[in-house]
Design a protein around this motif. Sequence first.
Motif, mmCIF file in Angstrom:
data_model
loop_
_atom_site.group_PDB
_atom_site.id
_atom_site.type_symbol
_atom_site.label_atom_id
_atom_site.label_comp_id
_atom_site.label_asym_id
_atom_site.label_seq_id
_atom_site.Cartn_x
_atom_site.Cartn_y
_atom_site.Cartn_z
ATOM 1 N N PRO A 46 0.843 -1.199 0.000
ATOM 2 C CA PRO A 46 0.000 0.000 0.000
ATOM 3 C C PRO A 46 0.880 1.252 0.000
ATOM 4 O O PRO A 46 2.035 1.222 0.434
ATOM 5 C CB PRO A 46 -0.809 -0.115 1.296
ATOM 6 C CG PRO A 46 -0.784 -1.572 1.634
ATOM 7 C CD PRO A 46 0.567 -2.056 1.178
ATOM 8 N N ASP B 129 -4.131 1.121 -2.566
ATOM 9 C CA ASP B 129 -3.943 -0.278 -2.229
ATOM 10 C C ASP B 129 -2.706 -0.848 -2.928
ATOM 11 O O ASP B 129 -1.936 -0.107 -3.566
ATOM 12 C CB ASP B 129 -5.201 -1.099 -2.531
ATOM 13 C CG ASP B 129 -5.555 -1.141 -4.022
ATOM 14 O OD1 ASP B 129 -4.678 -0.868 -4.876
ATOM 15 O OD2 ASP B 129 -6.715 -1.455 -4.345
ATOM 16 N N LYS B 130 -2.522 -2.136 -2.806
ATOM 17 C CA LYS B 130 -1.301 -2.768 -3.325
ATOM 18 C C LYS B 130 -1.241 -2.780 -4.850
ATOM 19 O O LYS B 130 -0.184 -3.018 -5.427
ATOM 20 C CB LYS B 130 -1.193 -4.196 -2.774
ATOM 21 C CG LYS B 130 -1.060 -4.225 -1.257
ATOM 22 C CD LYS B 130 -1.099 -5.644 -0.707
ATOM 23 C CE LYS B 130 -1.038 -5.628 0.823
ATOM 24 N NZ LYS B 130 -1.088 -6.991 1.412
ATOM 25 N N VAL C 78 -6.208 -1.889 3.676
ATOM 26 C CA VAL C 78 -5.413 -2.213 2.483
ATOM 27 C C VAL C 78 -4.154 -2.974 2.856
ATOM 28 O O VAL C 78 -3.630 -3.765 2.065
ATOM 29 C CB VAL C 78 -5.050 -0.937 1.681
ATOM 30 C CG1 VAL C 78 -6.313 -0.276 1.135
ATOM 31 C CG2 VAL C 78 -4.234 0.039 2.501
#
Length: 253
Positions: free
Chosen positions: A141, A220-221, A247
């Motif tokens: 994240p 987010d990732k 996240v």
Amino acid sequence: MKKRLLLAVWLLCGLTMLSWGQTDGKKEAKLLVDGCFFTESPSELQGAAYQMSILKNDEGRMMLLVTGIKLSEESKKYAIPLSEVKDADYWLEKAKENKKFLSIIDHAPKSALKEGERIKPFSVQATDGSRWTDSNTQGRPLVLNFWYTGCGPCIREMPELNGWMDACPDVNYLAVTWNTPEQIEKIIERRGFRFHQVAGDSVLWKMFGVQQTPTTVVLDKQGVVRKLVTGTSQQKRDELLEAIRQVSDEKQR
């Protein structure tokens, strides 16, 4: 009327910039919304239409009365308990008697990137020499905190933002400013701000269309914007930390 409107808006904005003291063990609330007293603006006011009035007592103290807003139970948790508010009964009675209101529409700054959209390609360098791109930040994240040296609320929240790094260490944290490294050096040192500092920035600032500081973004990732918040308050910071936790816990798809 115009002067009253400008004063009301200025006072409302100033709620996140000032520290209100206590008198005789009672807290000096500055905002009355849905029967609840606050020192900082609750989240519901951002981007909302409401009515506002300035209440005064014989000593010249002021209270901002906001109507047309229904608070969530979560927001009410951030209200000052009535027993701790100085002259709470007086202000509640004054609110019932008040007949003069100004209609307000709070236009939340429109960002170029919105929640649900993916960050665009970028490459920036932090003051410690590290390079950050849309590619090497994926898989973890990313939190972006936009600030500048003339923003008092930005500077005051820095120590609390450090706590996010301890709570969620597997996240990339970038503080982004258009100020130069020389201009931010003393502030960063004094406040102990541990985010990686991206100074002299125009890339990320323009990408997100930042108009107000602080602006904080949680991605987010996969690099998708999950939360974007303008301004700051304890409620907003708590909501941001919760978004970061979410996240951080998610498995990469």
